[in-house]
Design an enzyme around this catalytic site. Sequence first.
Site, short mmCIF file in Angstrom:
data_model
loop_
_atom_site.label_atom_id
_atom_site.label_comp_id
_atom_site.label_asym_id
_atom_site.label_seq_id
_atom_site.Cartn_x
_atom_site.Cartn_y
_atom_site.Cartn_z
N SER A 146 0.51 -1.16 0.23
CA SER A 146 0.27 0.71 0.16
C SER A 146 0.85 1.55 -0.15
O SER A 146 2.11 0.87 0.42
CB SER A 146 -0.78 -0.38 1.32
OG SER A 146 -1.71 1.30 1.37
N TYR A 158 -1.10 -0.13 10.73
CA TYR A 158 -1.20 -0.32 9.30
C TYR A 158 0.00 -0.69 8.05
O TYR A 158 -0.21 -1.01 7.53
CB TYR A 158 -2.60 -0.19 9.22
CG TYR A 158 -2.83 -0.21 7.32
CD1 TYR A 158 -3.87 -0.99 7.62
CD2 TYR A 158 -2.85 0.96 6.57
CE1 TYR A 158 -3.56 -2.16 6.13
CE2 TYR A 158 -2.96 0.64 5.60
CZ TYR A 158 -3.13 -0.77 4.91
OH TYR A 158 -3.63 -1.32 4.00
P1 NDP Z 1 -11.84 -5.29 0.84
O1 NDP Z 1 -12.40 -5.57 3.20
O2 NDP Z 1 -12.99 -5.06 0.24
O3 NDP Z 1 -11.05 -7.30 0.95
C1 NDP Z 1 -10.51 -7.87 2.03
C2 NDP Z 1 -10.04 -9.49 1.84
O4 NDP Z 1 -9.33 -10.12 2.06
C3 NDP Z 1 -11.50 -9.83 1.31
O5 NDP Z 1 -11.84 -10.76 1.15
C4 NDP Z 1 -11.68 -10.76 3.19
O6 NDP Z 1 -12.15 -11.89 3.18
C5 NDP Z 1 -10.27 -11.05 3.07
N1 NDP Z 1 -9.29 -11.21 4.20
C6 NDP Z 1 -9.52 -10.49 5.27
N2 NDP Z 1 -8.73 -10.97 6.63
C7 NDP Z 1 -8.82 -12.40 6.13
C8 NDP Z 1 -7.78 -12.80 7.03
N3 NDP Z 1 -7.86 -13.13 7.52
N4 NDP Z 1 -7.95 -14.28 6.47
C9 NDP Z 1 -8.52 -14.81 4.72
N5 NDP Z 1 -9.44 -13.55 4.26
C10 NDP Z 1 -8.99 -12.33 5.17
O7 NDP Z 1 -10.15 -5.07 1.20
P2 NDP Z 1 -9.68 -4.67 -0.69
O8 NDP Z 1 -9.76 -5.40 -1.52
O9 NDP Z 1 -9.54 -2.94 -0.18
O10 NDP Z 1 -7.84 -4.87 0.14
C11 NDP Z 1 -7.16 -6.29 -0.53
C12 NDP Z 1 -5.58 -5.47 0.18
O11 NDP Z 1 -5.35 -4.73 -0.54
C13 NDP Z 1 -5.53 -5.56 1.52
O12 NDP Z 1 -4.41 -6.15 1.44
C14 NDP Z 1 -5.47 -3.98 1.73
O13 NDP Z 1 -4.77 -4.30 3.12
C15 NDP Z 1 -4.73 -3.89 0.59
N6 NDP Z 1 -5.25 -2.15 0.23
C16 NDP Z 1 -6.11 -1.85 -0.09
C17 NDP Z 1 -6.13 -0.67 -0.72
C18 NDP Z 1 -8.27 0.50 -0.61
O14 NDP Z 1 -7.61 1.62 -0.86
N7 NDP Z 1 -8.89 -0.37 -0.86
C19 NDP Z 1 -5.44 0.47 -0.92
C20 NDP Z 1 -3.96 -0.17 0.00
C21 NDP Z 1 -3.92 -2.01 -0.09
P3 NDP Z 1 -13.43 -12.63 3.92
O15 NDP Z 1 -13.62 -11.39 4.86
O16 NDP Z 1 -14.52 -13.44 3.61
O17 NDP Z 1 -12.08 -13.15 5.36
C1 8X3 Z 2 -5.11 1.25 1.32
C2 8X3 Z 2 -4.80 2.58 1.60
O1 8X3 Z 2 -4.16 5.36 1.85
O2 8X3 Z 2 -5.87 4.32 3.59
O3 8X3 Z 2 -4.07 1.41 2.08
O4 8X3 Z 2 -3.83 3.18 4.08
S1 8X3 Z 2 -4.95 4.29 2.62
#
Ligand code: NDP
Ligand code: 8X3
Length: 257
Positions: A146, A158
């Site tokens: 991220s 985080y």
């Molecule tokens: P979402 O919340 O939409 O998706 C997160 C996914 O992770 C879900 O499918 C959830 O599934 C799964 N997950 C969470 N905890 C667990 C666990 N313990 N075991 C297995 N699966 C798990 O978020 P995003 O798609 O936005 O995020 C995906 C990744 O991208 C993350 O690593 C996040 O930190 C990163 N990210 C996100 C950004 C944003 O602004 N959205 C920007 C930069 C990075 P379930 O709950 O069914 O387990």
């Molecule tokens: C998710 C993006 O800027 O909200 O990783 O941390 S931010």
Amino acid sequence: MQKYSTMQKVVFITGASSGFGKACAEKFACHGYDIIINGRREERLLELKEHLEIKYNTAILISPFDVRNKEDVFDAAKNIPEDWQHIDVLINNAGLALGRDYFDDAELDDWDTMIDTNVKGLLYTTKALMPLIKKSSSPHIINLGSVAKEVYEKGNVYCATKAAVDILSQSMRVDLLRHGIKVTAIHPGAAETEFSLVRFKGDESTAKKIYDGLTPLTAEDVADVIYFCATLPPHVCINDLVVTCIQQASAIYFNRK
Ligand code: NDP
Ligand code: 8X3
């Protein structure tokens, strides 16, 4: 659906029940990949499997487990059926933020969950699947970091977990060099998924405010970038890629309208 051919490329996606992971499943399925989808919410994975198999006529295997549970991760890897026994692309995407509080106000349990999921979960999954990754003729590990690897106020743990993903991706790239395994770290900026709803524990109005005045990235934008990285010629590897919407210049600087 049965796999048609053991030669078909296989992608393993953690956290495919929502957001980037789900969009990646759709993107790779539409290009004919067979996919193993993970997440904790099994009903969502079943729904996605049915949708993708019908729409794209590809094979989808669900592998529901919690990436924080070491035993479950290794059991799931052990139980992957015979005809799925090679992984060409592992997308370590499962992850979350919990809370956005000053260091001294933050919840210890939130810290534990973020470290256990974003760091330890990524390590367990990669280690457990390593034998199957090594069976691929063009193996590739893609880790979701991220822009938060750069510290922002109230980001503390985080940000630390995403800095760890950055360092671990570099370290994997070095240590796995001798096996010809590509390692890519993708560092997205603000993207509207369930991420903020999870972070703010179901508080929809606070979650929405994160995207005020922005046209943020979508999950599909990020999936497009990941697919691009995964389909370059065999000798080319994008090591690090930062992707933001045009109104974001770093973890901190935004041009909100
Ligand atoms: P979402 O919340 O939409 O998706 C997160 C996914 O992770 C879900 O499918 C959830 O599934 C799964 N997950 C969470 N905890 C667990 C666990 N313990 N075991 C297995 N699966 C798990 O978020 P995003 O798609 O936005 O995020 C995906 C990744 O991208 C993350 O690593 C996040 O930190 C990163 N990210 C996100 C950004 C944003 O602004 N959205 C920007 C930069 C990075 P379930 O709950 O069914 O387990
Ligand atoms: C998710 C993006 O800027 O909200 O990783 O941390 S931010």
